[in-house]
Design an enzyme around this catalytic site. Sequence first.
Site: not given
Length: 352
Positions: A140, A186, A218, A242, A246
């Site tokens: 980001y 990852k 994943d 992020d 959620d």
Amino acid sequence: MYKIVSIPGDGIGPEVVAGAVAVLQQLSKKHGFELVIEEHPFGGASYDLHGEMLTDATLEACRNCDAVLLGAVGGPKWESLPHEHKPEAALLKIRKELGLFANLRPAKVYDALIDASSLKADVVRGTDFLVFRELTGGIYFGQPRGYDDNRGWNTMVYERYEVERIARLAFEAARKRDGKVISIDKANVLEVSQFWRNVVHEVHKDFADVVLSDMYVDNAAMQIVRNPKQFDVIVTSNLFGDILSDIAGMITGSLGMLPSASIGTKYALYEPIHGSAPDIAGQNKANPIATIASVAMMFEHSFGLPEIAREIYKAIEDTLAQGLRTADIASPEETALSTTDMTAAIVRQLGA
Ligand code: NAD
């Protein structure tokens, strides 16, 4: 003495923050500590008053207090402003200016609300974990970034100190919980993730009493919905956090129940994860529990008083166990309480 800057913000922000302030005042009476609460504008409310979303005065006040309590910012009225004047830009700015590099989101399932989860009761019952999302680095913020007619690009970069400091916080938190950290990356595809993993393992040498394991992002997305009880503390980068926080939040039921903390070396800000809910603003309908639970996180992380945090969570649990519900968590046959009535019920439950 605790000095708190309260930032009600926009939409339902003032309504839910009023609930949290009532809880703070009750606790101050009950435990005899002095409380100073200073209110400051931020977001649309600040734009309307001063022509900017975040003024130097509000920022300065945040730097001169023990903790910041934020409602929510934004709404249709300010959506057409240029990007740099939007509430989202002000949120990024306040986090950056206060050095809030870690975002903490608990995913805790309340027994009384088990049927509100989109997952089966057996799967979610007893879920209680804490996600540490890195907040000021990663893709980001990485340079270079941009796009032209033919391609778009971003850069995912982590510095050693950025990984070390959040890993340390996650291990410290795990020590006070069930002693298990899962670092999510990852590393099978991304070099930056391999670096993240290496640094987390180096920091782990100082926390040999905590069990550390790694999981690919994943697989983590799958595991959170398959068997959320396996998690205690999760630590992960900005982008992965992020998304995962959620998912983690939603398995617990309603947006109106979920608190968060954003913390740095010197400052900390506590806020519900929901937005300003313009559809119900000003109607005394919003659920104040997410903001009240954010106060519990404040006692735990900023004031070092986990016993008061537990007291707040217990008051919330006991209130829910009596069948009291705001509209967002009530079933069609239940009568919904207003924001102020739910607040009063929790304050009553806290006792004098
Ligand atoms: P939202 O979280 O405000 O609302 C989504 C839905 O959940 C709405 O139907 C709302 O009524 C409901 N809801 C949210 N909180 C609730 C509560 N406490 N009690 C009962 N119901 C609740 O998300 P949105 O509609 O996408 O965004 C609305 C505005 O909030 C936008 O301007 C957005 O930019 C802003 N926003 C701000 C923050 C923040 O301040 N940190 C976060 C997210 C969105």
